[in-house]
Design a protein around this motif. Structure first.
Motif, mmCIF file in Angstrom:
data_model
loop_
_atom_site.group_PDB
_atom_site.id
_atom_site.type_symbol
_atom_site.label_atom_id
_atom_site.label_comp_id
_atom_site.label_asym_id
_atom_site.label_seq_id
_atom_site.Cartn_x
_atom_site.Cartn_y
_atom_site.Cartn_z
ATOM 1 N N ILE A 1 37.159 41.960 39.406
ATOM 2 C CA ILE A 1 37.512 42.911 38.341
ATOM 3 C C ILE A 1 36.281 43.735 37.975
ATOM 4 C CG2 ILE A 1 38.316 43.160 35.952
ATOM 5 C CD1 ILE A 1 39.807 40.542 36.235
ATOM 6 N N GLN B 1 45.911 42.475 38.299
ATOM 7 C CA GLN B 1 44.750 41.822 37.714
ATOM 8 C C GLN B 1 43.437 42.512 38.024
ATOM 9 O OE1 GLN B 1 43.337 38.026 38.748
ATOM 10 N NE2 GLN B 1 42.544 37.721 36.696
ATOM 11 N N TYR C 1 41.901 47.586 31.977
ATOM 12 C CA TYR C 1 40.834 47.222 31.045
ATOM 13 C C TYR C 1 40.235 48.482 30.445
ATOM 14 C CZ TYR C 1 41.678 43.141 33.854
ATOM 15 O OH TYR C 1 42.319 42.120 34.498
ATOM 16 N N LEU D 1 34.765 33.996 38.404
ATOM 17 C CA LEU D 1 36.003 34.281 39.124
ATOM 18 C C LEU D 1 36.517 35.700 38.875
ATOM 19 C CD1 LEU D 1 37.907 30.893 38.802
ATOM 20 C CD2 LEU D 1 36.933 31.893 40.876
ATOM 21 N N ASN D 2 35.945 36.373 37.885
ATOM 22 C CA ASN D 2 36.387 37.733 37.574
ATOM 23 C C ASN D 2 35.470 38.805 38.161
ATOM 24 O OD1 ASN D 2 38.826 37.430 36.358
ATOM 25 N ND2 ASN D 2 38.052 37.475 34.259
ATOM 26 N N SER E 1 36.543 45.438 28.920
ATOM 27 C CA SER E 1 37.243 44.455 28.085
ATOM 28 C C SER E 1 37.772 43.221 28.825
ATOM 29 C CB SER E 1 38.406 45.146 27.380
ATOM 30 O OG SER E 1 39.338 45.596 28.353
ATOM 31 N N PHE E 2 37.289 42.937 30.023
ATOM 32 C CA PHE E 2 37.729 41.715 30.716
ATOM 33 C C PHE E 2 36.733 40.577 30.451
ATOM 34 C CE2 PHE E 2 34.766 43.815 33.471
ATOM 35 C CZ PHE E 2 34.012 42.783 33.992
ATOM 36 N N MET E 3 37.177 39.346 30.641
ATOM 37 C CA MET E 3 36.281 38.202 30.434
ATOM 38 C C MET E 3 35.291 38.099 31.590
ATOM 39 S SD MET E 3 36.818 37.001 27.519
ATOM 40 C CE MET E 3 35.726 35.593 27.555
ATOM 41 N N THR F 1 33.439 36.344 33.871
ATOM 42 C CA THR F 1 33.292 35.019 34.482
ATOM 43 C C THR F 1 33.071 35.204 35.975
ATOM 44 O OG1 THR F 1 35.660 34.845 34.922
ATOM 45 C CG2 THR F 1 34.888 33.963 32.821
HETATM 46 C C1 LIG Z 1 39.581 37.263 33.868
HETATM 47 O O1 LIG Z 1 39.726 38.246 32.867
HETATM 48 C C2 LIG Z 1 40.991 38.280 32.268
HETATM 49 C C3 LIG Z 1 41.019 39.478 31.342
HETATM 50 O O2 LIG Z 1 40.035 39.397 30.350
HETATM 51 C C4 LIG Z 1 41.250 36.969 31.561
HETATM 52 O O3 LIG Z 1 42.526 36.986 30.984
HETATM 53 C C5 LIG Z 1 41.130 35.824 32.552
HETATM 54 O O4 LIG Z 1 41.217 34.598 31.886
HETATM 55 C C6 LIG Z 1 39.826 35.878 33.310
HETATM 56 N N1 LIG Z 1 39.885 34.940 34.406
HETATM 57 C C7 LIG Z 1 38.962 34.037 34.612
HETATM 58 C C8 LIG Z 1 39.213 33.117 35.742
HETATM 59 O O5 LIG Z 1 37.944 33.954 33.964
#
Ligand SMILES: *[C@@H]1O[C@H](CO)[C@@H](O)[C@H](O)[C@H]1NC(C)=O
Length: 387
Positions: free
Chosen positions: A213, A117, A123, A209-210, A203-205, A207
Motif C-alpha cells: 500500500i 486494498q 487512502y 504487511l502494508n 491514512s493507512f496503517m 505496518t
Molecule cells: C493495512 O492498512 C489498512 C488500512 O489502514 C488496515 O485496515 C489494515 O489492518 C492494515 N493491515 C495490516 C496487516 O497491517
C-alpha cells in the motif's frame, strides 16, 4: 497488446462490459435515419432503452462504490465516464495531472476483477506537501518509505544523500512517505514537517504487511503531485545512495524517458512458502510459484510516467505483501518489463565492508543503521582520491 481506445476509459472509470450498451455520442439513436421513417415506435423504444442503460449504469456505479468502500473518491455520480477522455478523468481525481501524460502510451490492460486494498485512492493524504513540485521541475524525486517514529533514519538521510537539491546540474527532491501509527507522536511529526517540508503521510496503517500500500501511495503522490518530474526512485531508508552516479546514469544518452524501470533485476524468483520467513506469501494471496521479473525493493528507479500507470493497474492486481514483486506484477500487466541498468554492477545489495573506492563506483548498497550511513557518507565525501 494493443491499446483499445474504448477499453481504456472503461478501465479508468471502472465500468464493466454492460456499458458498451451506451451508444457513442455520434451514433445517437435519436438522430438515426431509421427513426425518421418510423418516428413514434422506434424513438420511444430507443429513449426507453437509453434510460434503462443510464439507470443500469448508475446502479452499477452505486453498487461498486458505496457498500464496498466508503472512502473511495473515484467515480461516484459519474455514469458517462466511458465517453470522457482518459486524461480528464484523471484530472478529476487529482486536479493536478498535466498534459505531459497525454504524450505517453496509455496502459493496455483488460479490465477484470477489482481489488481495493492496495489501490491507493482508497487512502487519503493526511500530510501533504502538495506544492513542492510546483515551484520547480525536479529531474529526479527520491521517495523514501519510512516508519513514522523513525526520525533518526530521516535525519541521517537529510544529512547525507538527501541533502543535495542540485546534483550534476539537475534538480533532485527527497521526500519521506509515512503511514499512520499508534505509537507515533503526531505533534512531533507535524513539527518535523514544518521544519523540513519533506513528509507525506497517508491514512493507512504503517505496518510491514502494508508496504505494498505504501508503495502504491508513493506512486499516487508522484502521479498527482509531481507529474512533471522526469524520473523517480523508491529507495529504502537503510540505503547508501551514490546520488551523483545515479543522476549520471539517468543522463546517459539512450536511457528511456518512458516505461523505464531499473535497479537490481530479479529473475524467476520463487515465492517463499515457508511461514517463518519475512517474505512468506500464502498461496491464497499469490498462487503462482514464481514472481515475474522485478527490481529489488531496496532501490528502484523509474520514469515518472509509470506511477500513474501503476495506480491504474493496481486495481486489477490482487495485493500481496511483497511490494517490489507487486510492482513487477504491475509491469507485467502493463505489458512492460524492467530494464537492466547500463552497468548492472552499480546496484548492489549487501556489502561486507565499507570500501571508499568501491562506493565511488556504485549506486546502491544496503547498510545497517543510520549511524553507519552518516559515518560512511562523511568518509566518502572527504576530499581526495577515491581509488
Ligand atoms: C493495512 O492498512 C489498512 C488500512 O489502514 C488496515 O485496515 C489494515 O489492518 C492494515 N493491515 C495490516 C496487516 O497491517
Amino acid at each position: 497488446m494493443s491499446a483499445s481506445s474504448a477499453a481504456l476509459p472503461r478501465l479508468l472509470g471502472g465500468f464493466s462490459s454492460e456499458e458498451r450498451l451506451v451508444p457513442p455520442a455520434d451514433e445517437s439513436p435519436l438522430k438515426s435515419t431509421h427513426c425518421q421513417k418510423k418516428p413514434k415506435f422506434c424513438c420511444w423504444f430507443l429513449v426507453l432503452f437509453f434510460l434503462l442503460v443510464v439507470f443500469w449504469c448508475c446502479v452499477v456505479s452505486w453498487w461498486e462504490n458505496f457498500p464496498l468502500h466508503k472512502h473511495y473518491d473515484g467515480f461516484s455520480n459519474q455514469c458517462y465516464k466511458d465517453k470522457e477522455p482518459v486524461f480528464q478523468v484523471n484530472q478529476k481525481h487529482s486536479g493536478m495531472l498535466t498534459e505531459t501524460h497525454t504524450t505517453t502510451e496509455p496502459p493496455t490492460v483488460q479490465p477484470g476483477i477489482r481489488y481495493h486494498q492496495a489501490y491507493p485512492r482508497n487512502y487519503q493524504f493526511v500530510m501533504d506537501n502538495r506544492d513542492v513540485c510546483k515551484s520547480r521541475t525536479p529531474f529526479l524525486v527520491l521517495m523514501v518509505p519510512v516508519a513514522p517514529h523513525n526520525v533518526a533514519a530521516r535525519d541521517a538521510i537529510r544529512q547525507t544523500w538527501g541533502k543535495e537539491s542540485v546534483v550534476q546540474g539537475e534538480v533532485v527532491l527527497t521526500l519521506f512517505m509515512l503511514g499512520l501509527s499508534n505509537d507515533a507522536d503526531t505533534e512531533k511529526i507535524k513539527q518535523e514537517n514544518e521544519q523540513h517540508h519533506d513528509l507525506i503521510q497517508s491514512s493507512f496503517m504503517d505496518t510491514y504487511l502494508n508496504l505494498t500500500i505504501k508503495t502504491l501511495v508513493i506512486m499516487d503522490w508522484l502521479a498527482t503531485r509531481c507529474p512533471t518530474a522526469a524520473y523517480a526512485m523508491k529507495v529504502d531508508s537503510d540505503m547508501f545512495l551514490n546520488i551523483d552516479n545515479l543522476v549520471m546514469m539517468l543522463q546517459k544518452p539512450g536511457i528511456p524517458k518512458l516505461n523505464y524501470l531499473t535497479g537490481m533485476l530479479m529473475w524467476d524468483r520463487p515465492v517463499i512458502r515457508s511461514k517463518d520467513s519475512k517474505w512468506y506469501v500464502p498461496e491464497e494471496m499469490y498462487p503462482d510459484p514464481q514472481y515475474p521479473t522485478y527490481t529489488l525493493g531496496m532501490g528502484y528507479v523509474f520514469s515518472n510516467d509509470l506511477p500513474w500507470k501503476f495506480v491504474v493497474v493496481s486495481k486489477y492486481i490482487k495485493p500481496f505483501n511483497i511490494e517490489d514483486a507487486y510492482i513487477g506484477m504491475c509491469m507485467k500487466k502493463l505489458g512492460l518489463a524492467p530494464t537492466s541498468p547500463p552497468d548492472p554492477s552499480q546496484f548492489k545489495a549487501y556489502n561486507s565492508k565499507y570500501n571508499r573506492c568501491e562506493y565511488s563506483k556504485i549506486i546502491t548498497y544496503i547498510l545497517g543503521t543510520s549511524e553507519e550511513l552518516k559515518k560512511t557518507w562523511n568518509d566518502y565525501k572527504k576530499p581526495g582520491l577515491h581509488c
